[in-house]
Design a protein around this motif. Structure first.
Motif, short mmCIF file in Angstrom:
data_model
loop_
_atom_site.label_atom_id
_atom_site.label_comp_id
_atom_site.label_asym_id
_atom_site.label_seq_id
_atom_site.Cartn_x
_atom_site.Cartn_y
_atom_site.Cartn_z
N ILE A 1 32.17 47.48 37.58
CA ILE A 1 33.40 47.71 38.35
C ILE A 1 33.20 47.38 39.81
CG2 ILE A 1 34.95 49.52 39.20
CD1 ILE A 1 34.86 50.77 36.46
N ALA A 2 32.06 47.79 40.37
CA ALA A 2 31.78 47.51 41.78
C ALA A 2 31.68 46.00 42.04
CB ALA A 2 30.50 48.22 42.21
N VAL A 3 31.01 45.28 41.16
CA VAL A 3 30.88 43.83 41.33
C VAL A 3 32.24 43.14 41.24
CG1 VAL A 3 29.95 41.75 40.21
CG2 VAL A 3 28.48 43.72 40.55
N ILE A 4 33.05 43.54 40.27
CA ILE A 4 34.37 42.93 40.12
C ILE A 4 35.27 43.30 41.29
CG2 ILE A 4 36.46 42.93 38.68
CD1 ILE A 4 34.62 42.96 36.27
N ALA A 5 35.13 44.53 41.82
CA ALA A 5 35.93 44.94 42.98
C ALA A 5 35.58 44.10 44.21
CB ALA A 5 35.72 46.42 43.27
N VAL A 6 34.29 43.87 44.44
CA VAL A 6 33.88 43.04 45.58
C VAL A 6 34.36 41.60 45.40
CG1 VAL A 6 31.84 42.04 46.71
CG2 VAL A 6 31.91 44.48 46.20
N ALA A 7 34.23 41.08 44.17
CA ALA A 7 34.69 39.71 43.92
C ALA A 7 36.21 39.60 44.08
CB ALA A 7 34.27 39.28 42.51
N ALA A 8 36.95 40.59 43.63
CA ALA A 8 38.41 40.55 43.75
C ALA A 8 38.84 40.62 45.20
CB ALA A 8 39.04 41.69 42.95
N LEU A 9 38.18 41.45 45.99
CA LEU A 9 38.54 41.57 47.40
C LEU A 9 38.16 40.32 48.19
CD1 LEU A 9 37.60 45.29 48.07
CD2 LEU A 9 39.89 44.29 47.98
N ASN A 10 37.03 39.71 47.85
CA ASN A 10 36.59 38.51 48.59
C ASN A 10 37.41 37.28 48.24
OD1 ASN A 10 34.62 39.73 50.12
ND2 ASN A 10 32.99 39.33 48.64
N THR A 11 37.79 37.14 46.96
CA THR A 11 38.48 35.92 46.56
C THR A 11 40.00 36.06 46.57
OG1 THR A 11 38.43 36.52 44.22
CG2 THR A 11 36.56 35.23 45.07
N GLY A 12 40.49 37.29 46.41
CA GLY A 12 41.93 37.48 46.34
C GLY A 12 42.53 36.98 45.03
N ASN A 13 41.71 36.81 44.04
CA ASN A 13 42.15 36.30 42.74
C ASN A 13 42.88 37.41 41.98
OD1 ASN A 13 42.44 35.20 40.21
ND2 ASN A 13 40.37 34.32 40.15
N ASN A 14 44.14 37.14 41.57
CA ASN A 14 44.94 38.16 40.88
C ASN A 14 44.35 38.53 39.52
OD1 ASN A 14 46.74 38.37 42.94
ND2 ASN A 14 48.18 36.88 42.08
N LEU A 15 43.73 37.60 38.83
CA LEU A 15 43.14 37.90 37.53
C LEU A 15 42.02 38.94 37.68
CD1 LEU A 15 42.97 37.39 34.52
CD2 LEU A 15 41.42 35.49 34.99
N LEU A 16 41.22 38.83 38.74
CA LEU A 16 40.16 39.81 38.96
C LEU A 16 40.74 41.19 39.27
CD1 LEU A 16 37.50 37.78 40.96
CD2 LEU A 16 37.41 38.52 38.59
N PHE A 17 41.86 41.25 39.97
CA PHE A 17 42.51 42.53 40.24
C PHE A 17 43.05 43.16 38.94
CE2 PHE A 17 42.81 41.03 44.68
CZ PHE A 17 42.26 42.15 45.31
N ILE A 18 43.55 42.33 38.04
CA ILE A 18 44.03 42.83 36.75
C ILE A 18 42.86 43.37 35.92
CG2 ILE A 18 45.08 42.14 34.55
CD1 ILE A 18 46.85 40.23 36.19
N ILE A 19 41.75 42.65 35.91
CA ILE A 19 40.56 43.11 35.19
C ILE A 19 40.04 44.41 35.81
CG2 ILE A 19 38.14 42.55 34.69
CD1 ILE A 19 39.05 39.59 34.49
N LEU A 20 40.02 44.50 37.14
CA LEU A 20 39.58 45.71 37.83
C LEU A 20 40.47 46.90 37.47
CD1 LEU A 20 37.72 47.07 39.91
CD2 LEU A 20 39.34 46.34 41.67
N ALA A 21 41.78 46.68 37.46
CA ALA A 21 42.71 47.75 37.10
C ALA A 21 42.48 48.21 35.66
CB ALA A 21 44.15 47.28 37.29
N SER A 22 42.20 47.28 34.75
CA SER A 22 41.94 47.65 33.36
C SER A 22 40.66 48.47 33.24
CB SER A 22 41.82 46.40 32.49
OG SER A 22 43.03 45.69 32.51
N LEU A 23 39.63 48.08 33.97
CA LEU A 23 38.38 48.84 33.93
C LEU A 23 38.56 50.25 34.49
CD1 LEU A 23 35.83 46.06 34.98
CD2 LEU A 23 36.14 47.06 32.72
N LEU A 24 39.30 50.37 35.58
CA LEU A 24 39.56 51.69 36.16
C LEU A 24 40.44 52.54 35.24
CD1 LEU A 24 40.07 50.74 39.91
CD2 LEU A 24 38.11 51.90 38.88
N ALA A 25 41.37 51.90 34.56
CA ALA A 25 42.20 52.63 33.59
C ALA A 25 41.35 53.14 32.43
CB ALA A 25 43.32 51.73 33.08
N GLY A 26 40.33 52.40 32.05
CA GLY A 26 39.41 52.85 31.00
C GLY A 26 38.71 54.15 31.38
N ILE A 27 38.31 54.27 32.65
CA ILE A 27 37.68 55.51 33.11
C ILE A 27 38.69 56.65 33.07
CG2 ILE A 27 36.73 56.69 35.14
CD1 ILE A 27 35.25 54.17 35.81
#
Length: 170
Positions: free
Chosen positions: A10-36
């Motif tokens: 989750i931390a790696v995907i969060a850093v990648a999503a914030l650095n790239t601004g890629n919407n797909l990474l934000f969707i994946i991050l939201a799904s991982l956080l929803a799993g928790i």
């Protein structure tokens, strides 16, 4: 270990999503956080409204195995409980505390695993116990825990019930 790997992912995907601004990474991050979040809510439901009954025989002799009965009662109307482990309640140790004596040893040393407790019913496990020495054994309480549904996080709660037993000489 699985939870730590999941959180690092989750931390790696969060850093990648914030650095790239890629919407797909934000969707994946939201799904991982929803799993928790789902894991926390479901494990809370699994542990809620559970009662424990631990029955020991009247006479116990040192160094002889005996059978005790541990019953887990699910009082929920609509949900069963999955993957529950019952163990001795953990005591906080102080720095200058002496080694355990028979008076402070737990009655239940090994955890007991109950895979499924149906709704509005109970499950009974027979536990074989052996007390190494004669004397008084005390159980201050129990801890019930679960890793349901994903196995990433361990959720537990304490059940305060005191039990004393006297192991007679062999």
């Amino acid at each position: 270990r699985e939870g730590a790997i999941y959180l690092m992912t989750i931390a790696v995907i969060a850093v990648a999503a914030l650095n790239t601004g890629n919407n797909l990474l934000f969707i994946i991050l939201a799904s991982l956080l929803a799993g928790i979040l789902v894991s926390g809510v479901l494990s809370y439901i699994v542990l809620s409204e559970l009662e424990l009954e631990f029955v020991l025989p009247d006479h116990i002799f040192a160094e002889r195995p005996m059978i005790s009965r541990l019953s887990l009662i699910n009082l929920k109307w609509s949900f069963p409980s999955f993957s529950v482990t019952v163990s001795a309640r953990q005591q906080e140790k102080k720095k200058h505390e002496p080694a355990p004596t028979p008076a402070t040893q737990h009655i239940l040393d090994e955890p007991v695993y109950v895979p499924y407790v149906p709704r509005r019913s109970s499950v009974t496990q027979h536990v074989e116990l052996t007390f190494p020495r004669r004397g008084r054994y005390t159980q201050e309480g129990f801890r019930i825990s679960t890793k349901f549904p994903f196995g990433f996080l361990l959720k537990s709660r304490q059940i305060a019930t005191r039990q004393d037993i006297l192991a007679l000489p062999n």
